[in-house]
Design a protein around this motif. Structure first.
Motif: not given
Length: 268
Positions: A42-47, A77-83, A117-122, A161-165
């Motif tokens: 959920t946090r990744m999708r919001d990001f 960038l549109q997230v259609l579902d978690d994958r 803002k958050d100074r973070i990457g995905l 999506v195969e990897e997210a980190y």
């Protein structure tokens, strides 16, 4: 790892070899176990939904790489579902380098960084396919239609999506947006020479004095599996098995050697 899970150990052979040489295997395993997901939570999708740019890495079937970036308004960038996520391909310079690579090799890497803002990457790694705007909108009729003509999608790229980190914050610079008065209005879709940057690096000015660009295809230093001789294939197999056994031992240190339970997570 749950019973029946047939995933391979994370990380490439090169990663694992260097981790062993550099003494970072334990740190790497902790990162894989805690931070690497096979989906967007959920946090990744919001990001993803609030990003205005991302960096894109592709390569052709020979492994020749290309790195570029994509940009748009928040939500491009549109997230259609978690994958699954998609992004539009706007009008560009006509070279189509990234899309051409995807046609040959579907493996892609995305890097999104919040500098403001958050100074973070995905990081998001996965497999991509090219979809026409008509096909995408038939499948996803709720996708917004951008009112800016230059930002109307000609094609879409759909990524499974195969990897997210996470990409850690410690070296990400903290930037701030320029005001509307300070920045030039973005020229979406323009073919204007100056609006696209002109000949900033002087390459066009030198063009008459140099021969046409002819890339030299580099030969791979490491033979493919089919090209390798029996001894090479045997060595590769033995090394792979040794690494697999070492990974199993790290994850199940109390399991008896040869125990079926210790290996269930790695083999089908």
């Amino acid at each position: 790892m749950p019973a029946g899970d047939c995933r391979l150990p994370p990380g490439s052979e090169g990663e694992r070899e260097l981790q062993e040489r550099m003494g970072t295997t334990a740190r790497a395993d902790k990162f894989y176990d805690e931070q690497v997901l096979d989906r967007l939570n959920t946090r990744m999708r919001d990001f993803v939904a609030r990003q205005e740019l991302c960096f894109l890495a592709t390569s052709d079937r020979h492994g020749e790489c290309d790195s570029t970036f994509r940009a748009g308004p928040p939500g491009f960038l549109q997230v259609l579902d978690d994958r699954t996520l998609v992004y539009p391909e706007y009008r560009g310079n006509g070279v189509l380098a990234s899309l051409g690579n995807i046609e040959e090799n579907p493996h892609v890497g995305l890097l999104m960084i919040d500098f403001l803002k958050d100074r973070i990457g995905l990081h998001v790694n996965g497999r991509a396919r090219i979809v026409s705007d008509e096909e995408m909108r038939r499948a996803q009729p709720e996708l917004p239609v951008d009112p800016v003509p230059g930002r109307r999608a000609q094609l879409w790229v759909e990524i499974t999506v195969e990897e997210a980190y996470i990409h850690c914050a410690k070296h990400i610079p903290h930037l701030q947006k320029a005001s509307a008065e300070q920045r030039q209005r973005q020229a979406w879709g323009t073919d204007g020479f100056k609006r696209k940057g002109g000949d900033f690096f002087g390459a066009a000015a030198d063009a008459p004095d140099r021969p046409p660009y002819q890339p030299r295809r580099r030969m791979r230093d490491v033979p493919s599996w089919t090209q390798a001789g029996p001894l090479t294939r045997s060595a590769v197999w033995q090394r792979s098995v040794q690494r697999l056994l070492a990974a199993v031992a790290r994850r199940a240190p109390n399991a008896e050697e040869g125990s079926e339970g210790a290996f269930r997570g790695w083999f089908c």
